[in-house]
Design a protein around this motif. Structure first.
Motif, PDB file in Angstrom:
ATOM      1  N   PRO A  10       6.564   9.708 -16.851  1.00 12.35           N
ATOM      2  CA  PRO A  10       6.770   8.589 -17.754  1.00 12.35           C
ATOM      3  C   PRO A  10       5.457   8.100 -18.313  1.00 12.35           C
ATOM      4  CG  PRO A  10       6.826   7.828 -15.508  1.00 12.35           C
ATOM      5  CD  PRO A  10       6.676   9.333 -15.452  1.00 12.35           C
ATOM      6  N   GLU A  11       5.552   7.275 -19.307  1.00 14.42           N
ATOM      7  CA  GLU A  11       4.335   6.688 -19.872  1.00 14.42           C
ATOM      8  C   GLU A  11       3.570   5.954 -18.791  1.00 14.42           C
ATOM      9  OE1 GLU A  11       2.106   6.483 -23.263  1.00 14.42           O
ATOM     10  OE2 GLU A  11       4.164   7.150 -23.205  1.00 14.42           O
ATOM     11  N   PRO A  12       2.250   6.199 -18.662  1.00 14.52           N
ATOM     12  CA  PRO A  12       1.493   5.467 -17.653  1.00 14.52           C
ATOM     13  C   PRO A  12       1.658   3.971 -17.840  1.00 14.52           C
ATOM     14  CG  PRO A  12       0.154   7.181 -18.638  1.00 14.52           C
ATOM     15  CD  PRO A  12       1.424   7.103 -19.437  1.00 14.52           C
ATOM     16  N   ALA A  13       1.927   3.253 -16.770  1.00 13.10           N
ATOM     17  CA  ALA A  13       2.170   1.816 -16.882  1.00 13.10           C
ATOM     18  C   ALA A  13       1.512   1.094 -15.730  1.00 13.10           C
ATOM     19  CB  ALA A  13       3.676   1.523 -16.881  1.00 13.10           C
ATOM     20  N   ASP A  14       1.163  -0.157 -15.955  1.00 12.78           N
ATOM     21  CA  ASP A  14       0.563  -0.975 -14.913  1.00 12.78           C
ATOM     22  C   ASP A  14       1.662  -1.705 -14.151  1.00 12.78           C
ATOM     23  OD1 ASP A  14      -1.836  -0.209 -15.854  1.00 12.78           O
ATOM     24  OD2 ASP A  14      -2.285  -2.085 -16.891  1.00 12.78           O
ATOM     25  N   PRO A  15       1.795  -1.509 -12.825  1.00 14.29           N
ATOM     26  CA  PRO A  15       2.782  -2.263 -12.058  1.00 14.29           C
ATOM     27  C   PRO A  15       2.373  -3.721 -11.980  1.00 14.29           C
ATOM     28  CG  PRO A  15       1.371  -1.011 -10.579  1.00 14.29           C
ATOM     29  CD  PRO A  15       1.000  -0.612 -11.987  1.00 14.29           C
ATOM     30  N   THR A  16       3.346  -4.623 -12.089  1.00 14.89           N
ATOM     31  CA  THR A  16       3.038  -6.055 -12.011  1.00 14.89           C
ATOM     32  C   THR A  16       3.942  -6.718 -10.981  1.00 14.89           C
ATOM     33  OG1 THR A  16       4.481  -6.399 -13.931  1.00 14.89           O
ATOM     34  CG2 THR A  16       2.134  -6.152 -14.353  1.00 14.89           C
ATOM     35  N   SER A  17       5.002  -7.370 -11.463  1.00 17.91           N
ATOM     36  CA  SER A  17       5.820  -8.149 -10.543  1.00 17.91           C
ATOM     37  C   SER A  17       6.552  -7.289  -9.531  1.00 17.91           C
ATOM     38  CB  SER A  17       6.836  -8.979 -11.334  1.00 17.91           C
ATOM     39  OG  SER A  17       7.665  -8.137 -12.112  1.00 17.91           O
ATOM     40  N   ALA A  18       6.724  -5.999  -9.810  1.00 17.12           N
ATOM     41  CA  ALA A  18       7.437  -5.139  -8.876  1.00 17.12           C
ATOM     42  C   ALA A  18       6.581  -4.766  -7.669  1.00 17.12           C
ATOM     43  CB  ALA A  18       7.891  -3.865  -9.592  1.00 17.12           C
ATOM     44  N   MET A  19       5.300  -5.048  -7.711  1.00 16.21           N
ATOM     45  CA  MET A  19       4.414  -4.689  -6.621  1.00 16.21           C
ATOM     46  C   MET A  19       4.643  -5.620  -5.434  1.00 16.21           C
ATOM     47  SD  MET A  19       1.006  -4.083  -8.898  1.00 16.21           S
ATOM     48  CE  MET A  19      -0.062  -4.145  -7.472  1.00 16.21           C
ATOM     49  N   VAL A  57      -7.473   2.613 -16.313  1.00 18.65           N
ATOM     50  CA  VAL A  57      -8.635   2.447 -15.437  1.00 18.65           C
ATOM     51  C   VAL A  57      -9.895   3.056 -16.038  1.00 18.65           C
ATOM     52  CG1 VAL A  57      -7.333   2.291 -13.286  1.00 18.65           C
ATOM     53  CG2 VAL A  57      -8.028   4.541 -14.149  1.00 18.65           C
ATOM     54  N   LEU A  58      -9.737   3.953 -17.004  1.00 17.91           N
ATOM     55  CA  LEU A  58     -10.892   4.592 -17.639  1.00 17.91           C
ATOM     56  C   LEU A  58     -11.307   3.886 -18.920  1.00 17.91           C
ATOM     57  CD1 LEU A  58      -9.994   8.386 -17.234  1.00 17.91           C
ATOM     58  CD2 LEU A  58     -11.245   6.890 -15.668  1.00 17.91           C
ATOM     59  N   THR A  59     -10.663   2.770 -19.248  1.00 17.94           N
ATOM     60  CA  THR A  59     -10.906   2.096 -20.518  1.00 17.94           C
ATOM     61  C   THR A  59     -11.289   0.638 -20.297  1.00 17.94           C
ATOM     62  OG1 THR A  59      -8.664   1.229 -20.881  1.00 17.94           O
ATOM     63  CG2 THR A  59      -9.047   3.547 -21.436  1.00 17.94           C
ATOM     64  N   ARG A  60     -11.602  -0.025 -21.411  1.00 22.03           N
ATOM     65  CA  ARG A  60     -11.922  -1.450 -21.363  1.00 22.03           C
ATOM     66  C   ARG A  60     -10.703  -2.301 -21.003  1.00 22.03           C
ATOM     67  NH1 ARG A  60     -10.106  -3.950 -26.010  1.00 22.03           N
ATOM     68  NH2 ARG A  60      -9.470  -2.555 -27.706  1.00 22.03           N
ATOM     69  N   HIS A  61      -9.508  -1.700 -21.015  1.00 23.43           N
ATOM     70  CA  HIS A  61      -8.283  -2.429 -20.681  1.00 23.43           C
ATOM     71  C   HIS A  61      -8.049  -2.512 -19.174  1.00 23.43           C
ATOM     72  CE1 HIS A  61      -7.034  -2.514 -24.880  1.00 23.43           C
ATOM     73  NE2 HIS A  61      -7.236  -1.221 -24.964  1.00 23.43           N
ATOM     74  N   ARG A  62      -8.952  -1.966 -18.365  1.00 22.24           N
ATOM     75  CA  ARG A  62      -8.754  -1.923 -16.916  1.00 22.24           C
ATOM     76  C   ARG A  62      -8.597  -3.326 -16.337  1.00 22.24           C
ATOM     77  NH1 ARG A  62     -13.365   1.045 -13.848  1.00 22.24           N
ATOM     78  NH2 ARG A  62     -14.430  -0.972 -13.903  1.00 22.24           N
ATOM     79  N   THR A  63      -7.636  -3.479 -15.444  1.00 21.06           N
ATOM     80  CA  THR A  63      -7.397  -4.726 -14.722  1.00 21.06           C
ATOM     81  C   THR A  63      -7.138  -4.381 -13.256  1.00 21.06           C
ATOM     82  OG1 THR A  63      -4.974  -4.796 -14.868  1.00 21.06           O
ATOM     83  CG2 THR A  63      -6.220  -5.585 -16.797  1.00 21.06           C
ATOM     84  N   PRO A  64      -7.077  -5.393 -12.377  1.00 17.28           N
ATOM     85  CA  PRO A  64      -6.778  -5.106 -10.965  1.00 17.28           C
ATOM     86  C   PRO A  64      -5.402  -4.489 -10.750  1.00 17.28           C
ATOM     87  CG  PRO A  64      -7.759  -7.277 -11.196  1.00 17.28           C
ATOM     88  CD  PRO A  64      -7.432  -6.802 -12.584  1.00 17.28           C
ATOM     89  N   THR A  65      -4.500  -4.610 -11.721  1.00 16.21           N
ATOM     90  CA  THR A  65      -3.156  -4.035 -11.564  1.00 16.21           C
ATOM     91  C   THR A  65      -3.007  -2.704 -12.279  1.00 16.21           C
ATOM     92  OG1 THR A  65      -2.291  -5.261 -13.484  1.00 16.21           O
ATOM     93  CG2 THR A  65      -2.125  -6.326 -11.325  1.00 16.21           C
ATOM     94  N   SER A  66      -4.089  -2.183 -12.859  1.00 20.29           N
ATOM     95  CA  SER A  66      -4.015  -0.876 -13.508  1.00 20.29           C
ATOM     96  C   SER A  66      -3.793   0.215 -12.458  1.00 20.29           C
ATOM     97  CB  SER A  66      -5.308  -0.582 -14.272  1.00 20.29           C
ATOM     98  OG  SER A  66      -5.494  -1.476 -15.343  1.00 20.29           O
ATOM     99  N   ASP A  67      -3.080   1.259 -12.873  1.00 22.55           N
ATOM    100  CA  ASP A  67      -2.831   2.387 -11.976  1.00 22.55           C
ATOM    101  C   ASP A  67      -3.984   3.371 -12.001  1.00 22.55           C
ATOM    102  OD1 ASP A  67      -0.364   1.213 -12.330  1.00 22.55           O
ATOM    103  OD2 ASP A  67       0.599   2.994 -13.149  1.00 22.55           O
ATOM    104  N   LEU A  68      -4.079   4.153 -10.928  1.00 24.90           N
ATOM    105  CA  LEU A  68      -4.770   5.429 -10.987  1.00 24.90           C
ATOM    106  C   LEU A  68      -3.682   6.451 -11.308  1.00 24.90           C
ATOM    107  CD1 LEU A  68      -7.034   5.391  -7.769  1.00 24.90           C
ATOM    108  CD2 LEU A  68      -7.650   4.736 -10.100  1.00 24.90           C
ATOM    109  N   ASP A  69      -3.632   6.905 -12.548  1.00 24.06           N
ATOM    110  CA  ASP A  69      -2.676   7.944 -12.935  1.00 24.06           C
ATOM    111  C   ASP A  69      -3.320   9.284 -12.604  1.00 24.06           C
ATOM    112  OD1 ASP A  69      -0.690   6.207 -14.076  1.00 24.06           O
ATOM    113  OD2 ASP A  69      -2.057   5.909 -15.750  1.00 24.06           O
ATOM    114  N   ILE A  70      -2.771   9.980 -11.630  1.00 23.60           N
ATOM    115  CA  ILE A  70      -3.375  11.223 -11.154  1.00 23.60           C
ATOM    116  C   ILE A  70      -2.405  12.379 -11.369  1.00 23.60           C
ATOM    117  CG2 ILE A  70      -4.313  12.436  -9.149  1.00 23.60           C
ATOM    118  CD1 ILE A  70      -5.216   9.759  -8.042  1.00 23.60           C
ATOM    119  N   VAL A  71      -2.864  13.374 -12.109  1.00 24.02           N
ATOM    120  CA  VAL A  71      -2.093  14.590 -12.343  1.00 24.02           C
ATOM    121  C   VAL A  71      -2.724  15.704 -11.512  1.00 24.02           C
ATOM    122  CG1 VAL A  71      -1.299  16.279 -14.056  1.00 24.02           C
ATOM    123  CG2 VAL A  71      -1.533  13.863 -14.689  1.00 24.02           C
TER     124      VAL A  71
END
Length: 268
Positions: A10-19, A57-71
């Motif tokens: 799926p499109e990489p997404a940042d988990p928020t309230s579901a965490m 996580v590799l961009t200026r949009h990185r936040t504490p809730t950003s994922d490490l998307d690992i392929v």
């Protein structure tokens, strides 16, 4: 471990309230690339051929809730599967595939005009590349992204135009604020996708839809988002502004369509 699946990423997404756990502060988190590299090394994937880390996580949009998307690319089983977990404080979305899986998933996504897998491998960072497969797939992903998605068919654009025109009529007649808000968010999504497809651009989900439209057509992106904000705050001109912005998107694909639209009629 999550069960194995045979569906594209799926499109990489940042988990928020579901965490389940609260997000740590940025200062408390290790470097994301180093954390991703440690994860791949410590996991000890059998038959490892290549691995990428990608996402916000590799961009200026990185936040504490950003994922490490690992392929991760393996030579065989246990691929394919995906898994969500935590590592070194970072939420991780893990996508494990073989080379054949990668091509199959990329082809499936390409047909839909969106490809998180291509974006992750084209824009991500190689963590491991045992036999050169990682560099090969990264080059191929970049070529495919640059070429753009398949052109939208007339049938697809007409369907999108009809759905938007129908929702616009509902918005014009909506007296209830809650109903206007639901319609506004629906129109924001549909108009954004129509504009991207009409202009031969890649689609995205959630925040990635906003980013893709913002990069492709900043003026339309601003017109749509500011109009939806006006509707949400019950501004007197909110509906009028959103109608105008959505009609701007419709004009990219031939304008509104309602009367005369058919679907599935044998002689249409």
């Amino acid at each position: 471990m999550a069960g194995r699946v045979s569906v594209p990423a799926p499109e990489p997404a940042d988990p928020t309230s579901a965490m389940a756990d609260p997000a740590p502060a940025m200062a408390d988190l290790p470097d994301p690339v180093a954390a991703a590299r440690r994860f791949v090394e410590q996991r000890g994937f059998p038959g490892l051929r290549a691995a990428f880390v990608a996402g916000s996580v590799l961009t200026r949009h990185r936040t504490p809730t950003s994922d490490l998307d690992i392929v991760v690319l393996l030579a065989g089983p246990p691929a394919p599967f995906r898994e969500n977990l935590r590592h070194d404080g970072w939420p991780v979305e893990l996508f494990v595939q073989t080379e054949a899986d990668w091509h199959r998933f990329a082809d499936q996504e390409l047909a839909d005009g969106r490809s998180p897998l291509l974006h992750m491998c084209a824009q991500g960072l190689l963590l491991a590349d045992v036999d050169g497969l990682g560099a090969t797939l990264q080059s191929l992903a970049r070529q495919r992204l640059a070429a753009g998605p398949p052109s939208a068919t007339t049938a697809e654009l007409d369907r999108r135009r009809y759905e938007i025109t129908d929702a616009l009529d509902d918005l014009r007649g909506a007296a209830d604020l809650a109903e206007r808000l639901y319609l506004a968010t629906q129109l924001l999504h549909k108009a954004s996708e129509l504009a991207l497809r009409a202009e031969g651009r890649w689609l995205g989900g959630g925040k990635w839809l906003s980013r893709r439209l913002g990069a492709a057509d900043p003026a339309l992106h601003h017109a749509l988002t500011s109009a939806v904000t006006a509707v949400a705050t019950d501004a007197p001109d909110g509906t009028q502004r959103l109608v105008a912005a959505v009609e701007q998107a419709l004009s990219l694909a031939g304008g509104p369509l309602w009367a005369g639209y058919t679907l599935g009629r044998p002689d249409s």
